[in-house]
Motif scaffolding. Structure first.
Motif, PDB file in Angstrom:
ATOM      1  N   VAL A  11      25.492  50.939  62.259  1.00 47.58           N
ATOM      2  CA  VAL A  11      25.684  52.125  61.439  1.00 47.58           C
ATOM      3  C   VAL A  11      24.440  53.018  61.473  1.00 47.58           C
ATOM      4  CG1 VAL A  11      26.022  52.966  59.085  1.00 47.58           C
ATOM      5  CG2 VAL A  11      27.403  51.065  59.950  1.00 47.58           C
ATOM      6  N   VAL A  12      23.270  52.411  61.300  1.00 47.89           N
ATOM      7  CA  VAL A  12      22.013  53.197  61.330  1.00 47.89           C
ATOM      8  C   VAL A  12      21.830  53.846  62.695  1.00 47.89           C
ATOM      9  CG1 VAL A  12      19.492  53.097  61.151  1.00 47.89           C
ATOM     10  CG2 VAL A  12      20.920  51.772  59.566  1.00 47.89           C
ATOM     11  N   LEU A  39      15.784  42.015  61.159  1.00 47.38           N
ATOM     12  CA  LEU A  39      16.395  41.932  62.477  1.00 47.38           C
ATOM     13  C   LEU A  39      15.353  42.183  63.564  1.00 47.38           C
ATOM     14  CD1 LEU A  39      18.930  41.725  64.288  1.00 47.38           C
ATOM     15  CD2 LEU A  39      19.290  44.169  63.909  1.00 47.38           C
ATOM     16  N   GLU A  40      14.503  43.191  63.348  1.00 47.50           N
ATOM     17  CA  GLU A  40      13.462  43.499  64.330  1.00 47.50           C
ATOM     18  C   GLU A  40      12.463  42.349  64.446  1.00 47.50           C
ATOM     19  OE1 GLU A  40      13.207  48.377  64.247  1.00 47.50           O
ATOM     20  OE2 GLU A  40      12.224  47.261  62.626  1.00 47.50           O
ATOM     21  N   GLU A  41      12.155  41.706  63.319  1.00 47.45           N
ATOM     22  CA  GLU A  41      11.247  40.559  63.362  1.00 47.45           C
ATOM     23  C   GLU A  41      11.841  39.414  64.168  1.00 47.45           C
ATOM     24  OE1 GLU A  41      10.330  39.523  59.325  1.00 47.45           O
ATOM     25  OE2 GLU A  41       8.414  40.618  59.400  1.00 47.45           O
ATOM     26  N   GLU A  42      13.127  39.187  64.000  1.00 44.98           N
ATOM     27  CA  GLU A  42      13.790  38.110  64.746  1.00 44.98           C
ATOM     28  C   GLU A  42      13.798  38.403  66.244  1.00 44.98           C
ATOM     29  OE1 GLU A  42      17.519  36.462  63.337  1.00 44.98           O
ATOM     30  OE2 GLU A  42      17.180  37.364  61.376  1.00 44.98           O
ATOM     31  N   THR A  46      10.584  46.474  67.913  1.00 42.03           N
ATOM     32  CA  THR A  46      11.161  47.498  67.040  1.00 42.03           C
ATOM     33  C   THR A  46      12.344  48.125  67.777  1.00 42.03           C
ATOM     34  OG1 THR A  46       9.665  49.185  67.919  1.00 42.03           O
ATOM     35  CG2 THR A  46       8.965  48.019  65.922  1.00 42.03           C
ATOM     36  N   LEU A  47      13.332  48.555  67.015  1.00 41.40           N
ATOM     37  CA  LEU A  47      14.554  49.101  67.606  1.00 41.40           C
ATOM     38  C   LEU A  47      14.672  50.609  67.428  1.00 41.40           C
ATOM     39  CD1 LEU A  47      16.993  46.334  66.292  1.00 41.40           C
ATOM     40  CD2 LEU A  47      16.106  46.555  68.617  1.00 41.40           C
ATOM     41  N   ASN A  58      15.042  53.481  70.139  1.00 42.74           N
ATOM     42  CA  ASN A  58      14.151  53.463  71.294  1.00 42.74           C
ATOM     43  C   ASN A  58      14.846  52.736  72.446  1.00 42.74           C
ATOM     44  OD1 ASN A  58      13.957  50.718  70.755  1.00 42.74           O
ATOM     45  ND2 ASN A  58      11.986  50.912  69.690  1.00 42.74           N
ATOM     46  N   LYS A  59      14.135  52.465  73.526  1.00 41.12           N
ATOM     47  CA  LYS A  59      14.787  51.848  74.687  1.00 41.12           C
ATOM     48  C   LYS A  59      15.331  50.450  74.366  1.00 41.12           C
ATOM     49  CE  LYS A  59      10.500  50.008  76.722  1.00 41.12           C
ATOM     50  NZ  LYS A  59       9.664  49.973  77.950  1.00 41.12           N
ATOM     51  N   PHE A  60      14.607  49.714  73.487  1.00 43.89           N
ATOM     52  CA  PHE A  60      15.104  48.397  73.087  1.00 43.89           C
ATOM     53  C   PHE A  60      16.387  48.534  72.255  1.00 43.89           C
ATOM     54  CE2 PHE A  60      10.431  47.697  73.408  1.00 43.89           C
ATOM     55  CZ  PHE A  60      10.446  46.807  74.472  1.00 43.89           C
ATOM     56  N   GLY A  61      16.369  49.509  71.361  1.00 46.20           N
ATOM     57  CA  GLY A  61      17.523  49.729  70.495  1.00 46.20           C
ATOM     58  C   GLY A  61      18.759  50.146  71.268  1.00 46.20           C
ATOM     59  N   ARG A  62      18.560  51.048  72.261  1.00 44.27           N
ATOM     60  CA  ARG A  62      19.705  51.503  73.055  1.00 44.27           C
ATOM     61  C   ARG A  62      20.324  50.347  73.842  1.00 44.27           C
ATOM     62  NH1 ARG A  62      16.189  55.952  73.764  1.00 44.27           N
ATOM     63  NH2 ARG A  62      15.453  55.109  75.756  1.00 44.27           N
ATOM     64  N   LEU A  63      19.481  49.511  74.401  1.00 43.01           N
ATOM     65  CA  LEU A  63      19.956  48.348  75.145  1.00 43.01           C
ATOM     66  C   LEU A  63      20.701  47.380  74.225  1.00 43.01           C
ATOM     67  CD1 LEU A  63      19.933  46.657  77.807  1.00 43.01           C
ATOM     68  CD2 LEU A  63      17.798  45.654  77.001  1.00 43.01           C
ATOM     69  N   PHE A  64      20.111  47.130  73.055  1.00 40.53           N
ATOM     70  CA  PHE A  64      20.695  46.166  72.116  1.00 40.53           C
ATOM     71  C   PHE A  64      22.010  46.671  71.532  1.00 40.53           C
ATOM     72  CE2 PHE A  64      20.427  43.823  67.915  1.00 40.53           C
ATOM     73  CZ  PHE A  64      20.732  42.585  68.461  1.00 40.53           C
ATOM     74  N   LEU A  65      22.095  47.999  71.297  1.00 37.05           N
ATOM     75  CA  LEU A  65      23.292  48.572  70.697  1.00 37.05           C
ATOM     76  C   LEU A  65      24.527  48.325  71.563  1.00 37.05           C
ATOM     77  CD1 LEU A  65      24.667  50.264  68.501  1.00 37.05           C
ATOM     78  CD2 LEU A  65      24.069  52.311  69.841  1.00 37.05           C
ATOM     79  N   LYS A  66      24.386  48.448  72.884  1.00 37.60           N
ATOM     80  CA  LYS A  66      25.523  48.209  73.773  1.00 37.60           C
ATOM     81  C   LYS A  66      26.089  46.805  73.570  1.00 37.60           C
ATOM     82  CE  LYS A  66      23.919  51.316  77.457  1.00 37.60           C
ATOM     83  NZ  LYS A  66      23.480  51.393  78.878  1.00 37.60           N
TER      84      LYS A  66
END
Length: 290
Positions: A11-12, A39-42, A46-47, A58-66
């Motif tokens: 959602v965020v 979640l970011e700590e686990e 940072t996402l 960020n690039k980590f967040g975009r990858l993880f979102l998929k």
């Protein structure tokens, strides 16, 4: 990592604003921030890139979102499927059945069931008795519609009906005008038989043995219509369930007075396996139908 955390993250990621996301999720903004931080700590990264109250993946967040979207979508589909299974009127039933039942008995069962429960999906598997039993033991099917078989402690077989078997002869056969015969009278005839390994082969052989002879198998087939077709061509006689697919000008049905030729048909299920509500509904329907 919890499913709720992943939903919050999605959602965020879409709204790109913590306060607006918190309002949509009906939770406080601090609670949402703590969930994302945990979640970011686990994950150990940072996402989001944070700019004031706004955030951006960020690039980590975009990858993880998929991956998160794929995973949450699969979970959602799984929940829908479970809800369907919980509802006996919209679920699925898998049924293995004898090849020889596909002409009259099975269509009658399915037709009557569909009239009452049109939204239940039925998957059909036409097979030999032994293969159907193996499918049941492997939990590939919920139920089997088969003839009687050697007792198995893992399977319950409930008899449904006693099905008479008839002699079928070519229209020019010496017995074509008879209404009934004694099976021993056919000891010198060529027989059209079921292939070895099919349950009906053994059933017919047993009746012929009772009549004092071993049938002389001239041709073999796997289904009733094939055997009837070969008989109508004058290639021999056969013993099969009632069949109406060929004109009486070519083939004649005759009752067998001695011995009485028949087979028991029943429905089978695993003893220690809980049926889905839909499969249980179908089993009860079939038993009550007969």
């Amino acid at each position: 990592m919890e499913w709720q955390q992943l939903e919050y993250f999605r959602v965020v990621a879409k709204i790109e604003h913590f306060r607006k996301s918190a309002e949509l999720l009906a939770i406080s903004q601090p609670a949402l921030s703590r969930s994302i931080h945990k979640l970011e700590e686990e994950l150990g990264v940072t996402l989001f890139e944070r700019t004031g109250r706004s955030v951006q993946l960020n690039k980590f967040g975009r990858l993880f979102l998929k991956r998160v979207e794929n995973g949450l979508n699969e979970i959602s589909i799984g929940i829908q499927e479970i809800n369907q299974l919980k509802n006996p009127y919209t679920g699925n039933v898998s049924l293995a059945f004898l090849q020889t039942l596909g002409i009259t008995i099975l269509p009658e069962i399915i037709s009557n069931f569909n009239k009452q429960y049109p939204h239940v999906e039925i998957q059909l598997y036409q097979n030999k008795t032994l293969n159907s039993i193996q499918q049941l033991l492997n939990r590939e099917v919920d139920l089997c519609l088969i003839s009687s078989f050697e007792e198995n402690p893992n399977i319950t077989w409930h008899p449904l009906m006693d099905e008479e078997l008839f002699l079928y002869v070519p229209a020019n056969h010496r017995f074509a005008s008879k209404s009934s015969v004694v099976l021993s009278e056919l000891s010198d005839d060529n027989f059209i038989g079921f292939k070895k390994g099919l349950g009906m082969r053994g059933v017919i052989n047993n009746f012929c043995e009772k009549a004092g002879f071993t049938p002389r198998i001239k041709f073999e087939g796997e289904d009733v219509s094939t055997l009837a077709g070969l008989v109508s061509s004058g290639l021999g006689v056969t013993i099969i369930p009632a069949f109406h697919g060929i004109s009486s000008d070519k083939i004649k049905q005759i009752s067998i007075s001695e011995p009485y030729c028949h087979r028991e048909i029943g429905i089978a299920w695993l003893n220690e396996h809980t049926l889905s509500p839909s499969a249980d509904l179908f089993r009860t329907f079939v038993i009550e139908l007969f």
